[in-house]
Design a protein around this motif. Structure first.
Motif, PDB file in Angstrom:
ATOM      1  N   PRO A  86      -7.895  25.237  26.392  1.00 25.39           N
ATOM      2  CA  PRO A  86      -6.833  25.138  25.376  1.00 25.39           C
ATOM      3  C   PRO A  86      -5.774  26.208  25.574  1.00 25.39           C
ATOM      4  CG  PRO A  86      -8.814  26.105  24.433  1.00 25.39           C
ATOM      5  CD  PRO A  86      -9.181  25.692  25.822  1.00 25.39           C
ATOM      6  N   TRP A  87      -4.576  25.889  25.128  1.00 22.61           N
ATOM      7  CA  TRP A  87      -3.438  26.802  25.270  1.00 22.61           C
ATOM      8  C   TRP A  87      -2.562  26.657  24.027  1.00 22.61           C
ATOM      9  CZ3 TRP A  87       0.769  26.459  29.684  1.00 22.61           C
ATOM     10  CH2 TRP A  87       1.634  27.551  29.561  1.00 22.61           C
ATOM     11  N   ALA A  88      -2.529  27.713  23.222  1.00 18.46           N
ATOM     12  CA  ALA A  88      -1.696  27.739  22.015  1.00 18.46           C
ATOM     13  C   ALA A  88      -0.353  28.379  22.363  1.00 18.46           C
ATOM     14  CB  ALA A  88      -2.388  28.511  20.894  1.00 18.46           C
ATOM     15  N   VAL A  89       0.695  27.609  22.326  1.00 20.72           N
ATOM     16  CA  VAL A  89       2.029  28.051  22.703  1.00 20.72           C
ATOM     17  C   VAL A  89       2.822  28.346  21.440  1.00 20.72           C
ATOM     18  CG1 VAL A  89       4.100  27.514  24.037  1.00 20.72           C
ATOM     19  CG2 VAL A  89       1.879  26.609  24.755  1.00 20.72           C
ATOM     20  N   GLY A  90       3.353  29.552  21.341  1.00 24.57           N
ATOM     21  CA  GLY A  90       4.114  29.947  20.162  1.00 24.57           C
ATOM     22  C   GLY A  90       5.480  29.283  20.112  1.00 24.57           C
ATOM     23  N   ARG A  91       6.034  29.222  18.927  1.00 26.33           N
ATOM     24  CA  ARG A  91       7.349  28.614  18.725  1.00 26.33           C
ATOM     25  C   ARG A  91       8.441  29.552  19.242  1.00 26.33           C
ATOM     26  NH1 ARG A  91       9.363  24.633  15.420  1.00 26.33           N
ATOM     27  NH2 ARG A  91       7.277  24.340  14.532  1.00 26.33           N
ATOM     28  N   PRO A  92       9.457  29.051  19.916  1.00 30.35           N
ATOM     29  CA  PRO A  92      10.574  29.897  20.378  1.00 30.35           C
ATOM     30  C   PRO A  92      11.508  30.257  19.218  1.00 30.35           C
ATOM     31  CG  PRO A  92      10.952  27.618  21.021  1.00 30.35           C
ATOM     32  CD  PRO A  92       9.574  27.661  20.403  1.00 30.35           C
ATOM     33  N   TRP A  93      11.155  31.327  18.508  1.00 30.96           N
ATOM     34  CA  TRP A  93      11.927  31.712  17.320  1.00 30.96           C
ATOM     35  C   TRP A  93      13.331  32.181  17.670  1.00 30.96           C
ATOM     36  CZ3 TRP A  93      10.294  29.976  12.961  1.00 30.96           C
ATOM     37  CH2 TRP A  93       8.931  29.807  12.734  1.00 30.96           C
ATOM     38  N   GLY A  94      13.559  32.608  18.908  1.00 31.97           N
ATOM     39  CA  GLY A  94      14.907  33.025  19.282  1.00 31.97           C
ATOM     40  C   GLY A  94      15.910  31.895  19.177  1.00 31.97           C
ATOM     41  N   VAL A  95      15.487  30.677  19.503  1.00 35.33           N
ATOM     42  CA  VAL A  95      16.380  29.522  19.376  1.00 35.33           C
ATOM     43  C   VAL A  95      16.709  29.270  17.905  1.00 35.33           C
ATOM     44  CG1 VAL A  95      16.610  27.066  19.858  1.00 35.33           C
ATOM     45  CG2 VAL A  95      15.420  28.548  21.482  1.00 35.33           C
ATOM     46  N   THR A  96      15.701  29.387  17.039  1.00 29.60           N
ATOM     47  CA  THR A  96      15.944  29.206  15.600  1.00 29.60           C
ATOM     48  C   THR A  96      16.905  30.263  15.075  1.00 29.60           C
ATOM     49  OG1 THR A  96      13.703  28.295  15.385  1.00 29.60           O
ATOM     50  CG2 THR A  96      14.821  28.984  13.364  1.00 29.60           C
ATOM     51  N   LEU A  97      16.698  31.530  15.492  1.00 31.34           N
ATOM     52  CA  LEU A  97      17.598  32.599  15.063  1.00 31.34           C
ATOM     53  C   LEU A  97      19.020  32.364  15.551  1.00 31.34           C
ATOM     54  CD1 LEU A  97      17.978  35.378  13.745  1.00 31.34           C
ATOM     55  CD2 LEU A  97      17.297  36.414  15.923  1.00 31.34           C
ATOM     56  N   PHE A  98      19.156  31.871  16.768  1.00 32.95           N
ATOM     57  CA  PHE A  98      20.493  31.599  17.301  1.00 32.95           C
ATOM     58  C   PHE A  98      21.228  30.563  16.448  1.00 32.95           C
ATOM     59  CE2 PHE A  98      23.068  28.707  19.901  1.00 32.95           C
ATOM     60  CZ  PHE A  98      24.051  29.572  20.346  1.00 32.95           C
ATOM     61  N   TRP A  99      20.540  29.485  16.087  1.00 32.10           N
ATOM     62  CA  TRP A  99      21.204  28.447  15.309  1.00 32.10           C
ATOM     63  C   TRP A  99      21.500  28.899  13.887  1.00 32.10           C
ATOM     64  CZ3 TRP A  99      23.650  24.969  17.722  1.00 32.10           C
ATOM     65  CH2 TRP A  99      23.181  24.448  18.920  1.00 32.10           C
ATOM     66  N   VAL A 100      20.648  29.765  13.332  1.00 37.03           N
ATOM     67  CA  VAL A 100      20.946  30.303  11.997  1.00 37.03           C
ATOM     68  C   VAL A 100      22.201  31.162  12.038  1.00 37.03           C
ATOM     69  CG1 VAL A 100      20.104  31.868  10.211  1.00 37.03           C
ATOM     70  CG2 VAL A 100      18.569  30.162  11.185  1.00 37.03           C
ATOM     71  N   LEU A 101      22.290  32.049  13.045  1.00 38.11           N
ATOM     72  CA  LEU A 101      23.490  32.881  13.173  1.00 38.11           C
ATOM     73  C   LEU A 101      24.724  32.032  13.449  1.00 38.11           C
ATOM     74  CD1 LEU A 101      22.081  35.894  15.219  1.00 38.11           C
ATOM     75  CD2 LEU A 101      22.557  35.774  12.771  1.00 38.11           C
ATOM     76  N   ALA A 102      24.575  31.011  14.268  1.00 43.33           N
ATOM     77  CA  ALA A 102      25.715  30.136  14.546  1.00 43.33           C
ATOM     78  C   ALA A 102      26.174  29.423  13.282  1.00 43.33           C
ATOM     79  CB  ALA A 102      25.357  29.123  15.628  1.00 43.33           C
ATOM     80  N   GLY A 103      25.217  29.045  12.414  1.00 50.80           N
ATOM     81  CA  GLY A 103      25.582  28.377  11.173  1.00 50.80           C
ATOM     82  C   GLY A 103      26.280  29.285  10.177  1.00 50.80           C
ATOM     83  N   VAL A 104      26.127  30.615  10.341  1.00 52.23           N
ATOM     84  CA  VAL A 104      26.791  31.560   9.439  1.00 52.23           C
ATOM     85  C   VAL A 104      28.100  32.069  10.024  1.00 52.23           C
ATOM     86  CG1 VAL A 104      26.556  33.796   8.300  1.00 52.23           C
ATOM     87  CG2 VAL A 104      24.610  32.240   8.382  1.00 52.23           C
ATOM     88  N   VAL A 105      28.093  32.427  11.296  1.00 49.65           N
ATOM     89  CA  VAL A 105      29.263  33.046  11.915  1.00 49.65           C
ATOM     90  C   VAL A 105      30.381  32.039  12.133  1.00 49.65           C
ATOM     91  CG1 VAL A 105      30.086  34.257  13.964  1.00 49.65           C
ATOM     92  CG2 VAL A 105      27.877  34.847  12.975  1.00 49.65           C
ATOM     93  N   VAL A 106      30.054  30.882  12.623  1.00 46.63           N
ATOM     94  CA  VAL A 106      31.098  29.891  12.934  1.00 46.63           C
ATOM     95  C   VAL A 106      31.872  29.465  11.693  1.00 46.63           C
ATOM     96  CG1 VAL A 106      31.499  27.574  13.834  1.00 46.63           C
ATOM     97  CG2 VAL A 106      29.928  29.114  15.012  1.00 46.63           C
ATOM     98  N   PRO A 107      31.218  29.107  10.566  1.00 46.49           N
ATOM     99  CA  PRO A 107      32.033  28.777   9.374  1.00 46.49           C
ATOM    100  C   PRO A 107      32.885  29.940   8.885  1.00 46.49           C
ATOM    101  CG  PRO A 107      29.798  27.932   9.126  1.00 46.49           C
ATOM    102  CD  PRO A 107      29.786  28.813  10.327  1.00 46.49           C
ATOM    103  N   ALA A 108      32.356  31.182   8.948  1.00 47.72           N
ATOM    104  CA  ALA A 108      33.158  32.331   8.522  1.00 47.72           C
ATOM    105  C   ALA A 108      34.386  32.508   9.409  1.00 47.72           C
ATOM    106  CB  ALA A 108      32.295  33.595   8.541  1.00 47.72           C
ATOM    107  N   ALA A 109      34.229  32.342  10.726  1.00 51.05           N
ATOM    108  CA  ALA A 109      35.368  32.467  11.627  1.00 51.05           C
ATOM    109  C   ALA A 109      36.388  31.361  11.384  1.00 51.05           C
ATOM    110  CB  ALA A 109      34.875  32.444  13.075  1.00 51.05           C
ATOM    111  N   LEU A 110      35.923  30.144  11.158  1.00 55.38           N
ATOM    112  CA  LEU A 110      36.845  29.045  10.869  1.00 55.38           C
ATOM    113  C   LEU A 110      37.597  29.273   9.563  1.00 55.38           C
ATOM    114  CD1 LEU A 110      34.669  25.963  11.927  1.00 55.38           C
ATOM    115  CD2 LEU A 110      36.531  27.046  13.200  1.00 55.38           C
ATOM    116  N   PHE A 111      36.910  29.847   8.562  1.00 51.99           N
ATOM    117  CA  PHE A 111      37.579  30.127   7.286  1.00 51.99           C
ATOM    118  C   PHE A 111      38.688  31.157   7.467  1.00 51.99           C
ATOM    119  CE2 PHE A 111      37.855  32.794   3.455  1.00 51.99           C
ATOM    120  CZ  PHE A 111      38.256  31.836   2.533  1.00 51.99           C
TER     121      PHE A 111
END
Length: 360
Positions: free
Chosen positions: A253-278
């Motif tokens: 068996p092999w338990a592979v962890g979730r790539p949280w860096g990708v989740t963090l990237f999309w969260v930051l993109a969802g905050v920074v991009v709307p602020a820059a557009l505003f």
């Protein structure tokens, strides 16, 4: 007559029991899944109807045309010998049967060829092959199987390695499968071709051939290290399997962890991009909005600056100069309200004295 009657009875009994025994043998041999083809030969561009029975009910199957294969030995080389891009998926019915058309294509290796059907999902693996000839495709003899060699796992397998920073951001997870195998046969095993499979959840393993370089003598053992890699972004519970021939040697068996860096990237993109557009939108609105004549543009982000007031104090010993207010509209420039035009001032007296001297 007494001697002929028992002989006749014995002959009838033998004739009755012989077909029954043959039927029972056939049923026992055909207990597994079966595959039948509408035609045994076809050319590229044609199609063949594949019919199956006695498969697990409500199970997803994959149908492939594979080269270098015979039903007695299976698909030599695994799915690398099959036309994977032109395969077809089919789901069995409640009775474990199916029927589906399969396009005829040339496999990547020479014939003899088969139509290979195997389970994709399900708790247990099942597969069946049917002989098929692809018209015009080259035919070569099968490689001679190694005789006498039989590998077995002597130690528990393990997965060596760890995930790095790139894996945290979605890079493919990779490990090394390490185990010790021994040769329990009577002949040496030279450069064995092993199959490493990875499965996720209820899906069947995806096998990949890897050739281990070396020779294992009868009664000998060797340490085997094989690389294992998952697709990018994979996470969850996986199982790594090792197969030699038709036998699965080990599973890990092999338990592979979730790539949280990708989740963090999309969260930051969802905050920074709307602020820059505003901010860009507000700057555009500030540029294009109409202003009054002579009105300076308003700078955002800075506080309002009040005009500076300077208070000048008179020097000691000097008389502060008073500045008369400007004359009100409608009055003469030499007359100010509250002043007597006929009153004399030091200035007028001096002017009168000068004029009087000049006249004299």
């Amino acid at each position: 007559m007494k001697l002929r009657i028992p002989a006749l009875v014995a002959a009838l009994a033998l004739a009755f029991l012989l077909p029954v025994s043959l039927l029972s043998t056939t049923a026992t041999a055909a207990d597994g899944p079966t595959v039948k083809l509408s035609k045994s030969q076809a050319g590229t561009g044609d199609s063949v109807t594949v019919t199956g029975s006695r498969w697990p009910a409500k199970t997803l199957l994959m149908m492939l045309i594979c080269g270098r294969s015979v039903p007695s030995r299976g698909v030599i080389g695994g799915t690398n010998s099959c036309a994977n891009a032109d395969g077809r998926a089919v789901t069995t019915d409640a009775k474990g049967g199916f029927s589906k058309s399969l396009p005829v294509v040339e496999p990547p290796v020479p014939c003899p060829c088969v139509v290979h059907v195997a389970t994709v999902t399900g708790a247990s693996e099942a597969a069946a092959d049917a002989v098929f000839q692809v018209a015009g495709h080259p035919v070569e003899p099968l490689p001679t199987p190694a005789g006498g060699g039989r590998l077995s796992v002597l130690t528990d397998p393990r997965l060596d390695g760890s995930s790095g920073l790139l894996t945290w951001f979605g890079a493919p997870p990779a490990r090394t499968l390490v185990l010790t195998v021994g040769n329990l046969g009577t002949a040496a095993v030279k450069d064995p071709i092993l199959q490493v499979g990875t499965s996720h959840g209820v899906f069947a393993p995806k096998w990949q051939e890897q050739q281990w370089r070396g020779t294992i003598e009868p009664g000998g053992k060797a340490r085997v290290e094989l690389p294992v890699e998952l697709p990018g972004g994979a996470h969850g519970d996986y199982t790594v399997s090792l197969k030699y021939g038709d036998k699965v040697l080990a599973e890990q068996p092999w338990a592979v962890g979730r790539p949280w860096g990708v989740t963090l990237f999309w969260v930051l993109a969802g905050v920074v991009v709307p602020a820059a557009l505003f901010r860009i939108g507000m700057a555009v609105v500030d540029r294009v909005r109409p202003r009054g004549r002579g009105q300076a543009p308003v700078r955002r982000g800075r506080g309002l600056r009040l005009p500076e007031l300077t208070l000048r104090m008179p020097k000691p010993g000097t008389r502060a100069e008073t500045t008369a207010p400007p004359p009100a509209p409608g009055t003469l420039p030499w007359f100010t309200p509250g002043a007597d035009p006929g009153a004399s001032t030091p200035e007028t007296n001096a002017m009168n004295t000068t004029n009087s001297k000049g006249n004299t």
